[in-house]
Design a protein around this motif. Sequence first.
Motif, PDB file in Angstrom:
ATOM      1  N   TYR A 224       0.838  -1.209   0.000  1.00  0.00           N
ATOM      2  CA  TYR A 224       0.000   0.000   0.000  1.00  0.00           C
ATOM      3  C   TYR A 224       0.871   1.257   0.000  1.00  0.00           C
ATOM      4  O   TYR A 224       0.600   2.212  -0.746  1.00  0.00           O
TER       5      TYR A 224
ATOM      6  N   SER B 196       1.964   6.506  -6.915  1.00  0.00           N
ATOM      7  CA  SER B 196       0.907   7.401  -7.394  1.00  0.00           C
ATOM      8  C   SER B 196       1.339   8.854  -7.273  1.00  0.00           C
ATOM      9  O   SER B 196       1.062   9.678  -8.159  1.00  0.00           O
TER      10      SER B 196
ATOM     11  N   GLY C 109      -4.922   2.671   5.047  1.00  0.00           N
ATOM     12  CA  GLY C 109      -3.932   1.630   5.279  1.00  0.00           C
ATOM     13  C   GLY C 109      -4.236   0.809   6.513  1.00  0.00           C
ATOM     14  O   GLY C 109      -4.137  -0.423   6.506  1.00  0.00           O
TER      15      GLY C 109
ATOM     16  N   ASP D  80      -2.062   5.754   6.433  1.00  0.00           N
ATOM     17  CA  ASP D  80      -3.203   6.608   6.698  1.00  0.00           C
ATOM     18  C   ASP D  80      -4.371   5.728   7.149  1.00  0.00           C
ATOM     19  O   ASP D  80      -4.216   4.528   7.382  1.00  0.00           O
TER      20      ASP D  80
ATOM     21  N   ASN E 205       2.451   1.696  -3.418  1.00  0.00           N
ATOM     22  CA  ASN E 205       1.450   2.159  -4.378  1.00  0.00           C
ATOM     23  C   ASN E 205       1.136   3.645  -4.182  1.00  0.00           C
ATOM     24  O   ASN E 205       0.992   4.394  -5.163  1.00  0.00           O
ATOM     25  N   GLN E 206       1.050   4.086  -2.920  1.00  0.00           N
ATOM     26  CA  GLN E 206       0.798   5.497  -2.653  1.00  0.00           C
ATOM     27  C   GLN E 206       1.951   6.365  -3.131  1.00  0.00           C
ATOM     28  O   GLN E 206       1.746   7.430  -3.724  1.00  0.00           O
ATOM     29  N   SER E 207       3.201   5.915  -2.872  1.00  0.00           N
ATOM     30  CA  SER E 207       4.369   6.672  -3.314  1.00  0.00           C
ATOM     31  C   SER E 207       4.448   6.726  -4.834  1.00  0.00           C
ATOM     32  O   SER E 207       4.743   7.775  -5.412  1.00  0.00           O
TER      33      SER E 207
END
Length: 320
Positions: A55, A62, A288, A285, A58-60
């Motif tokens: 997760y 994005s 997550g 967050d 993937n956030q980084s």
Amino acid sequence: MRNLPAVIREQPLAVPKLALRNSPIVPPRSVTGRSLVVVITIMAFLASLTTGVVYLINQSASAWLRDVASEVTVQVRPAADATQTEAKLAEISDFLSKQIGIADVRVLSQRETNALIEPWLGKVEGLESLPLPRLIAVQLDRENPPDLPTLSVALEGEFEGAMLDDHGRWQAQIRSLTSTLAVAGLGVIALVALATVAIIVSATRSAMASNREIVEVLHFVGARDRFIAQQFEKHFQTLGIMAGAAGAGLAALVFVVFPLLPSLFGASPATDAELRRLVGAGTLDWLGYALLVLVVVVVAAICRITSRFGVYRILDQQNR
């Protein structure tokens, strides 16, 4: 059981349902139960840790894609005279500023251009004398981005030696890396799930074998297979919730402590900044942490469903 009189065997005794309901088949605090909680806790920790890492990546990724997609670069071939080069850069900058969907245009100085090359070439003497392309950073309007292919054709047709780079290759590489890591993470989670299923199957067989006499007595007094299976389901579901919560809690603790590790190990501010640029802040967050709660639910469901099918299969074999 077989030595009992036929009349007794043919007429099951009537036992109050409350007595059956208050008498657990599997001892909740047995040695096997405690060992099983430890093993499933480790499995849940690995699954939660993998889920959180995927997760975060993937956030980084994005965030990287948003940054890369919101900016393009114009490369300008330098002229023989530095004055002509600066004049050409000013003309291209003015041209880009008038285009629809352009938020900001900034011409990079020669020193900034050389700083971008130093990580690959190092500090080379006389780098300023090389005919390096000059760069113009163009910030796009995210709400109303321009048509980059059309802009590229117009730019190259208007100014000789100018080329628009939309960083498409970098975006493709980031997406490929993110997809690869996501698939690898799902593979790890699938292996953990299969290992958990195998452990529950083995534990169910062990519990059924150690409580075989109790199961036979329950059958004798009229208990159905569904009632017996429910007892095992409740037992293993409780173990799954306890172990899953413990594993997810340990994983959450790791994500809380992770941002503090670089400073604890004496990492320089530059290294800390690069690490944060790579994986973000390193903390989850609310979404997550919601995924970690979902891991607990999945672990409990795996324990319950696996034990149900395992008990029914064993009971079918015994009834034959």
